[in-house]
Design an enzyme around this catalytic site. Sequence first.
Site, short mmCIF file in Angstrom:
data_model
loop_
_atom_site.label_atom_id
_atom_site.label_comp_id
_atom_site.label_asym_id
_atom_site.label_seq_id
_atom_site.Cartn_x
_atom_site.Cartn_y
_atom_site.Cartn_z
CD GLU A 163 -0.91 -4.84 -3.43
OE1 GLU A 163 -0.42 -4.79 -4.79
OE2 GLU A 163 -1.05 -3.85 -2.73
CG ASN A 204 0.20 -5.30 3.58
OD1 ASN A 204 -0.63 -5.45 4.67
ND2 ASN A 204 0.38 -4.16 2.88
CG HIS A 240 -7.30 -1.00 -0.19
ND1 HIS A 240 -7.16 0.07 0.03
CD2 HIS A 240 -5.92 -1.60 -0.29
CE1 HIS A 240 -5.95 0.58 0.28
NE2 HIS A 240 -5.33 -0.55 0.06
CD GLU A 268 -2.10 -1.05 1.98
OE1 GLU A 268 -2.49 -0.71 0.90
OE2 GLU A 268 -0.74 -1.49 1.94
CG ASP A 270 -9.07 2.74 1.08
OD1 ASP A 270 -9.53 1.46 0.78
OD2 ASP A 270 -8.19 3.46 0.68
O1 G3I Z 1 4.40 11.89 -7.38
C1 G3I Z 1 3.68 12.06 -8.96
C2 G3I Z 1 3.39 13.42 -9.17
O2 G3I Z 1 4.88 13.86 -9.31
C3 G3I Z 1 2.70 13.48 -10.55
O3 G3I Z 1 2.51 14.75 -11.10
C4 G3I Z 1 1.51 12.63 -10.34
C5 G3I Z 1 0.68 12.53 -11.52
O4 G3I Z 1 -0.15 11.31 -11.85
O5 G3I Z 1 1.81 11.22 -10.07
C6 G3I Z 1 2.38 11.46 -8.84
O6 G3I Z 1 2.60 10.17 -8.39
C7 G3I Z 1 1.50 9.33 -7.82
C8 G3I Z 1 1.81 8.78 -6.32
O7 G3I Z 1 0.67 8.15 -5.99
C9 G3I Z 1 2.04 10.00 -5.34
O8 G3I Z 1 0.63 10.61 -5.38
C10 G3I Z 1 1.12 8.01 -8.85
O9 G3I Z 1 0.76 8.56 -10.10
C11 G3I Z 1 0.02 7.15 -8.46
O10 G3I Z 1 0.16 6.19 -9.04
C12 G3I Z 1 0.54 6.81 -6.97
O11 G3I Z 1 -0.55 6.15 -6.43
C13 G3I Z 1 -0.30 5.21 -5.22
C14 G3I Z 1 -0.50 3.85 -5.38
O12 G3I Z 1 -0.25 3.13 -4.34
C15 G3I Z 1 0.22 3.25 -6.57
O13 G3I Z 1 0.01 1.75 -6.70
C16 G3I Z 1 -1.14 6.01 -4.17
O14 G3I Z 1 -0.75 7.07 -3.81
C17 G3I Z 1 -0.84 4.81 -2.70
O15 G3I Z 1 -1.83 5.25 -1.84
C18 G3I Z 1 -1.24 3.33 -3.44
O16 G3I Z 1 -1.15 2.60 -2.22
C19 G3I Z 1 -1.21 1.12 -2.26
C20 G3I Z 1 -0.37 0.47 -1.41
O17 G3I Z 1 1.02 0.73 -1.53
C21 G3I Z 1 -0.57 -0.96 -1.44
N1 G3I Z 1 -1.72 -1.25 -1.47
C22 G3I Z 1 -2.86 -0.81 -2.29
C23 G3I Z 1 -2.60 0.83 -2.16
C24 G3I Z 1 -3.60 1.51 -2.98
O18 G3I Z 1 -3.40 1.55 -4.43
#
Ligand code: G3I
Length: 459
Positions: A163, A204, A240, A268, A270
């Site tokens: 990004e 990416n 996305h 990615e 969806d």
């Molecule tokens: O692990 C913690 C957990 O301990 C806590 O209780 C919970 C409370 O909110 O958060 C958990 O962490 C989360 C993490 O995902 C794991 O589930 C974060 O808050 C959350 O922000 C994080 O989101 C991820 C996101 O990237 C962050 O920007 C998504 O899972 C993940 O799918 C997403 O992936 C990104 C790619 O890397 C890049 N492109 C966009 C894509 C979608 O946003």
Amino acid sequence: MRLHPHALRRTALGLAATGALLIGLATPSALAQAADPVLRDLAEAKGKYYGTAVTASKLTGTYADIAGSQFNSITPGNEMKWESVEPSRGTYNWSGADRIVDFAEAHDMEVRGHTLVWHSQLPGWLTNGSWTADQLRTLMTDHITAEAGRYKGRISHWDVVNEPFNEDGTFRQSLFHSKLGPSYIADALRAARAADPDAKLYLNDYNTDGLGAKSDGMYNLVKSLKAQGVPIDGVGFQGHLILGQVPSTMKANLQRFADLGVDVAVTELDIRMTLPATDAKLAQQKADYRAVTDACVAVSRCKGVTAWGFTDSDSWIPDVFEGQGAATPYDENYRPKPAYYGIAESLGWTGGGDPGPTGSCTVGYTVTSQWNTGFTANVTVKNTGSSPVGGWQVAWTYPSGQRVTSAWNATVTQSGAQVTAANAAYNGTIGAGGSVSFGFNGTWSGANTAPATFTCTTR
Ligand code: G3I
């Protein structure tokens, strides 16, 4: 071609509960048909991979069975990000990443490493530090050396820089760009090449899927990196997307990058919709998944497509886009959706098409008791078709903030006001004209107005 056991031919017993709220006594039933296609085999026959992002901690039971049997590439959703692997400076935690790489090897899958340099999900010690440009460059290249070096030879593709662009095609003012300027990208790619010479190195980004200002920015960058001899092997298009909005220029866009002499991939994918999912929306989503896969199939340098989570129970969408979801090829209960058959058809499957809805049903909803802040409801699902059905799903929107707290005889999930209930393992079958019931307890305040309409689908 290797035979892959289709996960859903196995029993779904032992299925882990996942999702925002997954309640009920029921074990979700597995409704895939014996003749269901195997995406990885179909992709392989086209010289491509079909991948999925996963969450390491969920890699057991049905989730692991489907990931390992249907997909031949895997991407860690979060486990390889800098904050995950080096939460405190010099203290590494490779457990989640190791688990995914080990899983991939045990299931003969490629690994897309994601991601080495990104503005997001950085550890606090890095973002809160004050670094000179030289210090930051060294931190970045040391990080790449440590991570890409650890998995040397085991990663097929690395998202080296993720990004890097703004929507208008200018460089994003990330920590790295603001301190180091655009040269951080070439430096990152060189460090990754040195650490793992066999991995294909990718840039990416999102909203670069079709022609436009942002993909022009990426295009010009790749062209200039190639001209300078910087090691760049591919470009990832995250994909996305929004229901009904697959860019019509996607294939042309992938092809113009391929013509620069790099590989391309959809990394990615969806396709989100406003909930609840209806048959019409799911049919559109099938067409959309098919269109994206078609674009990759049509471009010989497109190496594959990765779904950003294969099940709706493991998708970032509902957490970030209120009221939206159902963005992946399998529903929350691991049932393949029309989108899954759309992918398979694009990959050449001729097995007879999506079984689709096989009947019609109606829903009766009754609040059987109600007290100060709680209530119990009974829902009846009637098969109004002329043949038996093998499974059913009911969805509704609560008008006044009600929340389902525990359910029986169905698996009930709630996201915002949207509720979805699917049959339990033992009550999916309803004879023609027959009905089944399930119930739940919920909370209410102010008013406990019944939902105005219900979506009812059968298989
Ligand atoms: O692990 C913690 C957990 O301990 C806590 O209780 C919970 C409370 O909110 O958060 C958990 O962490 C989360 C993490 O995902 C794991 O589930 C974060 O808050 C959350 O922000 C994080 O989101 C991820 C996101 O990237 C962050 O920007 C998504 O899972 C993940 O799918 C997403 O992936 C990104 C790619 O890397 C890049 N492109 C966009 C894509 C979608 O946003």
